[in-house]
Scaffold this active site. Structure first.
Site, PDB file in Angstrom:
ATOM      1  N   LYS A 269       0.845  -1.207   0.000  1.00 20.14           N
ATOM      2  CA  LYS A 269       0.000   0.000   0.000  1.00 20.14           C
ATOM      3  C   LYS A 269       0.873   1.248   0.000  1.00 20.14           C
ATOM      4  CE  LYS A 269      -0.130  -0.242   5.011  1.00 20.14           C
ATOM      5  NZ  LYS A 269      -0.629  -1.067   6.098  1.00 20.14           N
TER       6      LYS A 269
ATOM      7  N   ARG B 112      -9.956  -0.139  14.784  1.00 15.86           N
ATOM      8  CA  ARG B 112      -9.946   0.577  13.509  1.00 15.86           C
ATOM      9  C   ARG B 112     -10.949  -0.117  12.595  1.00 15.86           C
ATOM     10  NH1 ARG B 112      -4.286   1.311  10.247  1.00 15.86           N
ATOM     11  NH2 ARG B 112      -4.693  -0.880   9.822  1.00 15.86           N
TER      12      ARG B 112
ATOM     13  N   TYR C  18      18.290  28.939   6.807  1.00 11.37           N
ATOM     14  CA  TYR C  18      17.236  29.784   7.361  1.00 11.37           C
ATOM     15  C   TYR C  18      17.330  29.886   8.882  1.00 11.37           C
ATOM     16  CZ  TYR C  18      14.794  29.370   2.866  1.00 11.37           C
ATOM     17  OH  TYR C  18      14.437  29.417   1.543  1.00 11.37           O
TER      18      TYR C  18
ATOM     19  N   MET D 138      13.643  23.116   1.763  1.00 11.63           N
ATOM     20  CA  MET D 138      12.711  22.328   0.950  1.00 11.63           C
ATOM     21  C   MET D 138      13.438  21.348   0.028  1.00 11.63           C
ATOM     22  SD  MET D 138       9.599  23.637  -1.498  1.00 11.63           S
ATOM     23  CE  MET D 138       8.787  24.583  -0.222  1.00 11.63           C
TER      24      MET D 138
HETATM   25  C1  LIG Z   1       0.124  -2.007   6.720  1.00 15.12           C
HETATM   26  C2  LIG Z   1      -0.497  -3.269   7.179  1.00 15.12           C
HETATM   27  C3  LIG Z   1       0.260  -4.446   7.320  1.00 15.12           C
HETATM   28  C4  LIG Z   1       1.760  -4.502   7.161  1.00 15.12           C
HETATM   29  O1  LIG Z   1       2.398  -4.104   8.337  1.00 15.12           O
HETATM   30  P1  LIG Z   1       3.998  -4.102   8.446  1.00 15.12           P
HETATM   31  O2  LIG Z   1       4.250  -3.683   9.835  1.00 15.12           O
HETATM   32  O3  LIG Z   1       4.483  -3.112   7.440  1.00 15.12           O
HETATM   33  O4  LIG Z   1       4.454  -5.476   8.138  1.00 15.12           O
HETATM   34  C5  LIG Z   1      -0.419  -5.604   7.623  1.00 15.12           C
HETATM   35  N1  LIG Z   1      -1.756  -5.610   7.802  1.00 15.12           N
HETATM   36  C6  LIG Z   1      -2.505  -4.497   7.704  1.00 15.12           C
HETATM   37  C7  LIG Z   1      -3.974  -4.572   7.935  1.00 15.12           C
HETATM   38  C8  LIG Z   1      -1.897  -3.293   7.402  1.00 15.12           C
HETATM   39  O5  LIG Z   1      -2.640  -2.176   7.334  1.00 15.12           O
END
Ligand SMILES: *Cc1c(COP(=O)(O)O)cnc(C)c1O
Length: 344
Positions: free
Chosen positions: A33, A126, A236, A284
């Site tokens: 993701k 969640r 800066y 930046m």
């Molecule tokens: C992001 C995520 C993972 C992966 O977690 P890592 O700590 O990066 O291995 C697994 N399950 C869900 C539901 C996630 O949102």
């Protein structure tokens, strides 16, 4: 030649996948993701798609799933964020598998015959159903997510709650819990591990039971090197003032590239393996380092992450987690998958 580049070591990623799958005795759902945590999803899946240990990918939303299909991914793609009304057509068209975690997701999928997986909330607070709620022929898998994988007692409670749910579901093709940190639990009744961060060799804890190879090298070029006299303010707000004549390098990498401003006057970068301190405020597009005592010149590379320090090391100094640092890496960094394994 790009001024900043992220090298992705294919062989290290492959070795990390094999080590984790061997340790847990299960195949993997690779979590890619958020553009594979900023590394570049299309690059990362080009390595993972060919591995027999990787059964599927997981992304956050439908757009990310579509991107992977367009890049030629044939394996299963789970969409962790569920499905909203109006998105169901894309799931069918692109062969994506929704992770259902709410009644509304099921409503969006009414009359649509595709496999689904169901998420349970056993203590993350969640996404997920709170109790076994889904009896549906389309269910091919179930999952839950650990909120505090470093907390042994709490995680055991979550795992036990999920075990009871899994028992009621009966035999399924996909039952998964273990994230990068979660694989230490070696849960006997799950079918897959579900891993993101550890793919890149970033250890989720100090005594991680799996040995991981560093897979990422982030570096940028020096676009200026000059010696400033004593008592000269750098960057800066002049948060750093030279005490003596100081050789100051300007690295073509700033907070817009993902180097958080909170690391100003705190962290070091590395020039030929030697730590060079960040001096003055990170800007930046540029960051100043103290190169005194080196023979650095314009066009030389400075390592930000690699052999000398990890994203986890830098994140600690910035008061955050490696996930946040990595997902802030900018698009203008040139990403490159490397087959040669030298250095890292
Ligand atoms: C992001 C995520 C993972 C992966 O977690 P890592 O700590 O990066 O291995 C697994 N399950 C869900 C539901 C996630 O949102």
């Amino acid at each position: 030649m790009p001024r900043a580049e992220l090298k992705i070591r294919a062989e290290s990623i492959r070795e990390n996948v094999r080590s984790m799958c061997k340790f847990s005795g299960k195949p993997m759902i690779a979590v890619v993701k958020a553009d594979a945590y900023g590394v570049g999803a299309v690059h990362v899946v080009s390595v993972l798609e060919k591995l027999k240990e990787v059964s599927a990918f997981a992304v956050a939303c439908v757009e990310e799933g579509v991107e992977l299909r367009r890049a030629g991914v044939k394996k299963k793609i789970l969409v962790l964020g569920g499905v909203l009304k109006g998105e169901e057509k894309a799931f069918v068209e692109y062969g994506l598998t929704p992770v259902v975690s709410h009644r509304e997701h099921l409503r969006a999928l009414e009359g649509i015959n595709i496999p689904i997986q169901v998420k349970y909330d056993t203590g993350m607070g969640r996404l997920g159903f709170l109790e076994e709620a889904v009896e549906d022929e389309r269910v091919e898998g179930i999952l839950t997510h650990l909120s505090s994988p470093l907390d042994y007692k709490y995680s055991q409670l979550q795992i036990e709650a999920f075990r009871r749910i899994a028992e009621r579901h009966g035999r399924l093709k996909y039952v998964h819990v273990e994230s990068s940190a979660g694989i230490v639990y070696r849960i006997p009744f799950t079918t897959h591990i579900r891993v993101g961060l550890a793919l890149y060799g970033e250890k989720p804890m100090q005594d991680y039971p799996v040995s991981l190879k560093k897979a990422l090298e982030l570096r940028a070029q020096l676009i200026s090197v000059k010696t400033l006299p004593a008592n000269f303010g750098v960057s800066y707000s002049r948060t750093y003032v030279t005490q003596k004549p100081t050789m100051v390098g300007v690295v073509a990498f700033g907070y817009a590239d993902g180097l958080m401003k909170s690391l100003s006057n705190k962290a070091s970068l590395y020039y030929k393996g030697k730590a060079v301190r960040i001096i003055g405020n990170i800007t930046m597009d540029m960051t100043m380092v103290d190169l005194t005592g080196t023979d650095a010149k314009v066009g030389d590379w400075v390592e930000i992450v690699g052999e000398s320090q990890s994203f986890t090391d830098l994140a600690k100094l910035a008061g955050t987690i490696p996930y946040e640092l990595m997902t802030n890496l900018s698009r203008r960094i040139h990403r490159q998958v490397r087959e040669d394994a030298h250095n890292l």
